[in-house]
Design an enzyme around this catalytic site. Structure first.
Site, PDB file in Angstrom:
ATOM      1  N   GLY A  29      83.302  83.499 -35.239  1.00  0.00           N
ATOM      2  CA  GLY A  29      82.503  82.398 -35.751  1.00  0.00           C
ATOM      3  C   GLY A  29      82.017  81.506 -34.637  1.00  0.00           C
ATOM      4  N   ASN A  30      81.489  80.346 -34.991  1.00  0.00           N
ATOM      5  CA  ASN A  30      81.043  79.393 -33.982  1.00  0.00           C
ATOM      6  C   ASN A  30      81.305  77.971 -34.470  1.00  0.00           C
ATOM      7  OD1 ASN A  30      78.534  78.299 -35.336  1.00  0.00           O
ATOM      8  ND2 ASN A  30      78.057  80.486 -35.307  1.00  0.00           N
ATOM      9  N   ARG A  31      80.967  76.999 -33.659  1.00  0.00           N
ATOM     10  CA  ARG A  31      81.397  75.631 -33.931  1.00  0.00           C
ATOM     11  C   ARG A  31      80.389  74.803 -34.719  1.00  0.00           C
ATOM     12  NH1 ARG A  31      83.562  73.341 -28.340  1.00  0.00           N
ATOM     13  NH2 ARG A  31      83.550  71.454 -29.606  1.00  0.00           N
ATOM     14  N   SER A  32      79.396  75.433 -35.307  1.00  0.00           N
ATOM     15  CA  SER A  32      78.424  74.667 -36.095  1.00  0.00           C
ATOM     16  C   SER A  32      79.105  74.013 -37.295  1.00  0.00           C
ATOM     17  CB  SER A  32      77.313  75.597 -36.589  1.00  0.00           C
ATOM     18  OG  SER A  32      76.484  74.906 -37.492  1.00  0.00           O
ATOM     19  N   ALA A  97      73.335  78.236 -36.884  1.00  0.00           N
ATOM     20  CA  ALA A  97      73.866  78.867 -35.675  1.00  0.00           C
ATOM     21  C   ALA A  97      74.189  80.310 -36.042  1.00  0.00           C
ATOM     22  CB  ALA A  97      75.114  78.133 -35.196  1.00  0.00           C
TER      23      ALA A  97
END
Ligand code: C5P
Length: 230
Positions: A29-32, A97
């Site tokens: 995943g990512n930090r959005s 994102a």
């Protein structure tokens, strides 16, 4: 009160961070947080737009009032939902994102420590560039907006990267944010630059994400007005 200058305009906004599954319980995943995309959707609806919000994962944000929400998880699901909504849209804003890569394989069962000797390797493959696909299939007069998160100092390398990215992606407007410790992701405020294909380069001062949203919708309405007046 906000202007009703997007009355009847059909808008698609993507928001949040995609997740690419490794097995039934794990993902990349990512930090959005989704906050900027949700602010864009909320402000557009307040200004009279018909808003479809295609949302990947967020920090449990409430649905913005007056929007149609389409939840998705992976980049490929987001691509499908955005492309189908974009077919009937005047404006598409890609604030999500999107994972650039996904694991080649998703294990059907939870990967166990004992499954792998030596330790496992994750092999990645490229996801489709949704923004590039939208630009390729752009309807007559449709406005396409991209976001870019760049690391680096804001006025120098970030702006250079943004100019190059605007050209490469072929979108009408590009919002560029400097990211890194305490910047843009997971915070309430945002700052950066708004670039247009016509050469506009507007500094967006540090402010609430709704403020950045207002600045972007101002630029979109200006473009829409110019196009409708030839
Ligand atoms: O090239 P980069 O990922 O920095 O571009 C960011 C922009 O492209 C954002 O608007 C993002 O939503 C979009 N994007 C996309 N599909 C991808 C990766 C990014 O539409 N696979």
């Amino acid at each position: 009160a906000l202007p009703r200058d997007l009355d009847g305009v059909r808008v698609v906004v993507s928001a949040g961070g995609t997740r690419e599954p490794l097995d039934p319980v794990r993902h990349l995943g990512n930090r959005s947080s989704g906050k900027q995309g949700y602010a864009l959707a909320r402000v557009a609806a307040q200004r009279g737009a018909h808003v479809t919000l295609v949302t990947a994962h967020t920090d449990a944000l409430p649905e913005p009032a007056g929007t149609e929400v389409v939840p998705v998880s992976t980049a490929r699901q987001l691509a499908e939902a955005v492309e189908s909504a974009a077919a009937g849209a005047d404006v598409v804003v890609m604030a999500a994102a999107v994972a650039d890569f996904r694991p080649v394989n998703t294990a059907e069962h939870k990967i166990k420590k004992t499954d792998h000797t030596p330790d496992p390797t994750i092999t990645l493959t490229r996801n489709p560039d949704i923004l590039a696909g939208l630009v390729e299939r752009r309807r007559d007069g449709q406005i396409i907006v991209g976001f870019a998160a760049e690391t680096g100092d804001e006025t120098g390398s970030v702006l250079d990267h943004a100019r190059a990215k605007l050209k490469r992606k072929g979108c009408d407007l590009l919002v560029v944010n400097a990211v890194g410790e305490g910047k843009a992701f997971e915070v309430e405020e945002n700052t950066g630059w708004l670039l247009s294909a016509e050469g506009l380069e507007q500094r967006i001062p540090l402010g609430a994400k709704a403020q950045l949203a207002a600045t972007l919708w101002d630029a979109v309405t200006a473009l829409l007005r110019r196009r409708s007046h030839g």
